[in-house]
Design a protein around this motif. Structure first.
Motif, mmCIF file in Angstrom:
data_model
loop_
_atom_site.group_PDB
_atom_site.id
_atom_site.type_symbol
_atom_site.label_atom_id
_atom_site.label_comp_id
_atom_site.label_asym_id
_atom_site.label_seq_id
_atom_site.Cartn_x
_atom_site.Cartn_y
_atom_site.Cartn_z
ATOM 1 N N SER A 71 63.520 -32.195 68.398
ATOM 2 C CA SER A 71 63.549 -31.593 67.459
ATOM 3 C C SER A 71 64.534 -29.921 67.471
ATOM 4 O O SER A 71 64.358 -29.199 66.746
ATOM 5 N N GLU A 72 65.081 -29.770 69.219
ATOM 6 C CA GLU A 72 65.415 -28.163 69.632
ATOM 7 C C GLU A 72 66.410 -28.955 68.560
ATOM 8 O O GLU A 72 68.098 -28.276 67.792
ATOM 9 N N ALA A 73 66.871 -30.526 68.614
ATOM 10 C CA ALA A 73 68.355 -30.922 68.653
ATOM 11 C C ALA A 73 68.321 -30.834 66.960
ATOM 12 O O ALA A 73 69.773 -30.200 66.234
ATOM 13 N N VAL A 74 67.327 -31.304 66.669
ATOM 14 C CA VAL A 74 67.157 -31.598 64.311
ATOM 15 C C VAL A 74 67.881 -29.670 64.382
ATOM 16 O O VAL A 74 68.198 -29.962 63.416
ATOM 17 N N ALA A 75 66.819 -29.117 64.671
ATOM 18 C CA ALA A 75 67.058 -27.275 64.225
ATOM 19 C C ALA A 75 68.002 -27.017 64.601
ATOM 20 O O ALA A 75 68.698 -26.170 63.281
ATOM 21 N N ALA A 76 69.116 -27.406 65.705
ATOM 22 C CA ALA A 76 69.966 -26.783 65.577
ATOM 23 C C ALA A 76 71.603 -27.569 64.884
ATOM 24 O O ALA A 76 72.739 -26.742 64.596
ATOM 25 N N GLN A 77 71.246 -27.715 64.130
ATOM 26 C CA GLN A 77 72.219 -29.251 63.153
ATOM 27 C C GLN A 77 72.412 -27.928 61.417
ATOM 28 O O GLN A 77 71.190 -28.075 61.044
ATOM 29 N N ASP A 78 73.411 -27.511 61.501
ATOM 30 C CA ASP A 78 73.914 -26.859 60.336
ATOM 31 C C ASP A 78 73.740 -27.654 59.349
ATOM 32 O O ASP A 78 74.407 -29.543 59.374
ATOM 33 N N ALA A 156 65.822 -35.616 57.348
ATOM 34 C CA ALA A 156 66.597 -36.302 57.960
ATOM 35 C C ALA A 156 67.600 -36.650 57.448
ATOM 36 O O ALA A 156 68.288 -36.992 58.761
ATOM 37 N N LEU A 157 68.444 -35.595 56.408
ATOM 38 C CA LEU A 157 70.070 -35.098 57.094
ATOM 39 C C LEU A 157 69.966 -34.701 58.565
ATOM 40 O O LEU A 157 71.154 -35.187 59.478
ATOM 41 N N ALA A 158 69.515 -33.912 59.055
ATOM 42 C CA ALA A 158 69.776 -32.970 60.519
ATOM 43 C C ALA A 158 69.081 -34.398 61.451
ATOM 44 O O ALA A 158 70.244 -34.116 62.178
ATOM 45 N N VAL A 159 68.544 -35.630 61.561
ATOM 46 C CA VAL A 159 68.395 -36.421 61.604
ATOM 47 C C VAL A 159 69.525 -37.752 62.029
ATOM 48 O O VAL A 159 69.638 -38.101 63.162
ATOM 49 N N ALA A 160 69.688 -37.593 61.138
ATOM 50 C CA ALA A 160 71.154 -38.296 61.083
ATOM 51 C C ALA A 160 71.781 -37.915 61.863
ATOM 52 O O ALA A 160 73.117 -38.614 62.471
#
Length: 202
Positions: A71-78, A156-160
């Motif tokens: 969840s931290e990795a996903v939240a860090a995506q721009d 979904a975009l952040a997970v990708a």
């Protein structure tokens, strides 16, 4: 007698000094007196045996962030200013196949698609895998639908992005296939595991 011994000692010292001055510069560059270029100041120097001092060089991949959780990795995506086709195809797939799944389930779906591109049994591009005939039910006539610009799409975009950057390991790392739990296909494939409402196979 003492004077002579002192004179001899001084002469010996002088002789050694002269010999050291006359010696080639290479003779000083031995293992015991290795000359090490001064590195850029990035980490504290480390003292080694025989007086050598070298700089610790950071690992090559330290520029990638380490995250405590998915969840931290996903939240860090721009959100990218513009989507390239490969990221878009992967994100659309995550959205339509797994938007209601937990993050681990969404990542697992993304990794199935990426695994296929490297398997040699499927097209080599993400978009080729996703639009391959008969593989994903949300694809119509080889074209992807446009997801609504809502919170699930952003996730979904952040997970990708996390999947493409390999910033978090898939819970089913070798999976090439998946289906919903309520489906009972007659596959004879090795089961890798299940995440959320999907079952994954090799």
């Amino acid at each position: 007698m003492t004077f002579c011994a002192g004179a001899l000692a001084n002469a010996a010292t002088l002789d050694v000094t002269l010999n050291a001055q006359d010696a080639p510069i290479q003779a000083v560059n031995t293992l015991e007196h290795q000359v090490v270029p001064t590195p850029a100041p990035q980490a504290a120097p480390v003292a080694l045996p025989k007086g050598e001092i070298v700089q610790q060089i950071p690992d090559a991949d330290t520029d990638e962030e380490d995250f405590e959780s998915l969840s931290e990795a996903v939240a860090a995506q721009d959100a990218p200013a513009s989507l390239d086709s490969e990221l878009n195809c992967l994100a659309v797939s995550v959205y339509y196949e797994a938007k209601s799944e937990p993050l681990a389930g969404q990542l697992a779906v993304a990794d199935v698609i990426l695994n296929r591109t490297e398997s040699g049994r499927f097209p080599r591009s993400v978009c080729g895998v996703v639009t391959q005939r008969g593989q994903f039910s949300f694809v119509r006539g080889g074209k992807l639908p446009t997801p609504p610009a809502n919170g699930q799409w952003k996730k979904a975009l952040a997970v990708a992005q996390v999947a493409m950057k390999e910033q978090w390991d898939s819970p089913v790392p070798e999976a090439l296939y998946f289906h919903a739990r309520y489906v009972n296909p007659s596959w004879k494939r090795a089961r890798v595991g299940s995440v959320g409402n999907h079952v994954f196979y090799r």
